[in-house]
Design a protein around this motif. Structure first.
Motif, mmCIF file in Angstrom:
data_model
loop_
_atom_site.group_PDB
_atom_site.id
_atom_site.type_symbol
_atom_site.label_atom_id
_atom_site.label_comp_id
_atom_site.label_asym_id
_atom_site.label_seq_id
_atom_site.Cartn_x
_atom_site.Cartn_y
_atom_site.Cartn_z
ATOM 1 N N PRO A 26 -46.592 -15.336 32.630
ATOM 2 C CA PRO A 26 -47.849 -15.848 33.186
ATOM 3 C C PRO A 26 -47.980 -17.340 32.911
ATOM 4 O O PRO A 26 -47.416 -17.844 31.937
ATOM 5 C CB PRO A 26 -48.912 -15.058 32.419
ATOM 6 N N PRO A 27 -48.733 -18.036 33.750
ATOM 7 C CA PRO A 27 -48.964 -19.458 33.468
ATOM 8 C C PRO A 27 -49.791 -19.606 32.199
ATOM 9 O O PRO A 27 -50.694 -18.812 31.941
ATOM 10 C CB PRO A 27 -49.723 -19.965 34.701
ATOM 11 N N ALA A 28 -49.456 -20.601 31.400
ATOM 12 C CA ALA A 28 -50.194 -20.840 30.155
ATOM 13 C C ALA A 28 -51.456 -21.628 30.462
ATOM 14 O O ALA A 28 -51.404 -22.658 31.120
ATOM 15 C CB ALA A 28 -49.328 -21.602 29.169
ATOM 16 N N SER A 30 -54.645 -24.112 29.804
ATOM 17 C CA SER A 30 -54.897 -25.284 28.975
ATOM 18 C C SER A 30 -55.830 -24.852 27.856
ATOM 19 O O SER A 30 -56.725 -24.051 28.064
ATOM 20 C CB SER A 30 -55.577 -26.385 29.783
ATOM 21 N N ASP A 110 -42.642 -14.972 23.922
ATOM 22 C CA ASP A 110 -43.409 -15.226 25.153
ATOM 23 C C ASP A 110 -44.540 -14.224 25.304
ATOM 24 O O ASP A 110 -45.646 -14.579 25.702
ATOM 25 C CB ASP A 110 -42.497 -15.144 26.384
ATOM 26 N N ALA A 114 -48.584 -15.318 25.099
ATOM 27 C CA ALA A 114 -49.451 -15.058 26.258
ATOM 28 C C ALA A 114 -50.612 -14.149 25.873
ATOM 29 O O ALA A 114 -51.766 -14.398 26.250
ATOM 30 C CB ALA A 114 -48.648 -14.438 27.403
ATOM 31 N N ALA A 129 -55.938 -21.377 34.954
ATOM 32 C CA ALA A 129 -54.477 -21.297 34.860
ATOM 33 C C ALA A 129 -53.894 -20.373 35.926
ATOM 34 O O ALA A 129 -52.815 -20.623 36.454
ATOM 35 C CB ALA A 129 -54.061 -20.802 33.479
ATOM 36 N N PHE A 130 -54.606 -19.303 36.251
ATOM 37 C CA PHE A 130 -54.109 -18.321 37.209
ATOM 38 C C PHE A 130 -54.350 -18.712 38.663
ATOM 39 O O PHE A 130 -53.784 -18.106 39.565
ATOM 40 C CB PHE A 130 -54.748 -16.953 36.957
ATOM 41 N N THR A 133 -51.845 -18.437 41.842
ATOM 42 C CA THR A 133 -50.692 -17.631 41.428
ATOM 43 C C THR A 133 -51.018 -16.157 41.693
ATOM 44 O O THR A 133 -52.168 -15.815 41.969
ATOM 45 C CB THR A 133 -50.380 -17.807 39.918
ATOM 46 N N TRP A 135 -51.309 -14.003 39.478
ATOM 47 C CA TRP A 135 -52.019 -13.521 38.292
ATOM 48 C C TRP A 135 -53.522 -13.577 38.529
ATOM 49 O O TRP A 135 -54.015 -14.535 39.137
ATOM 50 C CB TRP A 135 -51.647 -14.350 37.070
ATOM 51 N N TYR A 148 -51.148 -8.665 37.541
ATOM 52 C CA TYR A 148 -50.136 -9.404 38.289
ATOM 53 C C TYR A 148 -50.050 -8.711 39.636
ATOM 54 O O TYR A 148 -49.701 -7.533 39.707
ATOM 55 C CB TYR A 148 -48.780 -9.377 37.579
#
Length: 189
Positions: A26-28, A30, A110, A114, A129-130, A133, A135, A148
């Motif tokens: 998944p995107p991290a 901020s 990872d 997450a 962040a999602f 995407t 997610w 997802y």
């Protein structure tokens, strides 16, 4: 026993296709803006679906800028490993126990990075962040769900969990077959 070449190729293709069905990382998000770096003291209890014996560790989690560091200790204070999540990704850094032994007993770096973010970051940071995407974060009165595409990956209770939460947080991870309890520890005088 001899296998036919087409059968071996078909088996390998099926294996590779199965691997591609697992969601990517998944995107991290901020990190929320903090006036100064924060260190959280938490008890982490890992329960695997295939292991009836839960594993409990103490985590000293440092949030500083774009970095998350979590020193994982035994309940007696021995430093096992440090989880680092930064611009270079997520990884374990060896502590008092050989890294190979720790990596067999803990989920992948990872995964843990997450899941800590999903539990400690505010919903707004995860949504940001999602964005754009596959997610998604959905909130209900009692929990937040990470998906997802349309597949439920994890359910986190309570829905409003974040770094300052002073109550237990439960992450039920359907993808990783883990449950993770995060319990705040009282600060020492």
């Amino acid at each position: 026993m001899r296998y036919s070449r087409p059968l071996v190729i078909a088996a390998l293709l099926a294996l590779l296709a199965g691997c591609s069905l697992a969601p990517p990382l998944p995107p991290a998000p901020s990190q929320p803006a903090l006036a100064e770096p924060a260190t959280l003291k938490r008890q982490l209890t890992f329960e695997r679906d295939d292991d009836p014996e839960p594993q409990t560790l103490i985590a000293l989690i440092r949030l500083d800028g774009s970095e998350l560091r979590a020193a994982l200790l035994t309940p007696y204070g021995q430093r096992l490993v440090t989880l680092v999540q930064d611009a270079d990704g997520s990884r374990y850094v060896a502590g008092d126990v050989p890294l190979a032994e720790i990596e067999q007993r803990l989920p992948p770096a990872d995964w843990l990075a997450a899941r800590l973010q999903w539990c400690l970051w505010p919903a707004a940071a995860l949504r940001e962040a999602f964005a754009g995407t596959p997610w998604r974060l959905t909130l209900s009165e009692r929990s937040r769900e990470i998906r997802y595409r349309d597949q439920l990956i994890a359910r986190i209770s309570p829905a409003d969990s974040h770094a300052g939460t002073r109550q237990p947080v439960l992450l039920d991870d359907r993808q990783g077959h883990y449950r993770l309890r995060i319990i705040p520890l009282k600060d020492s005088p």
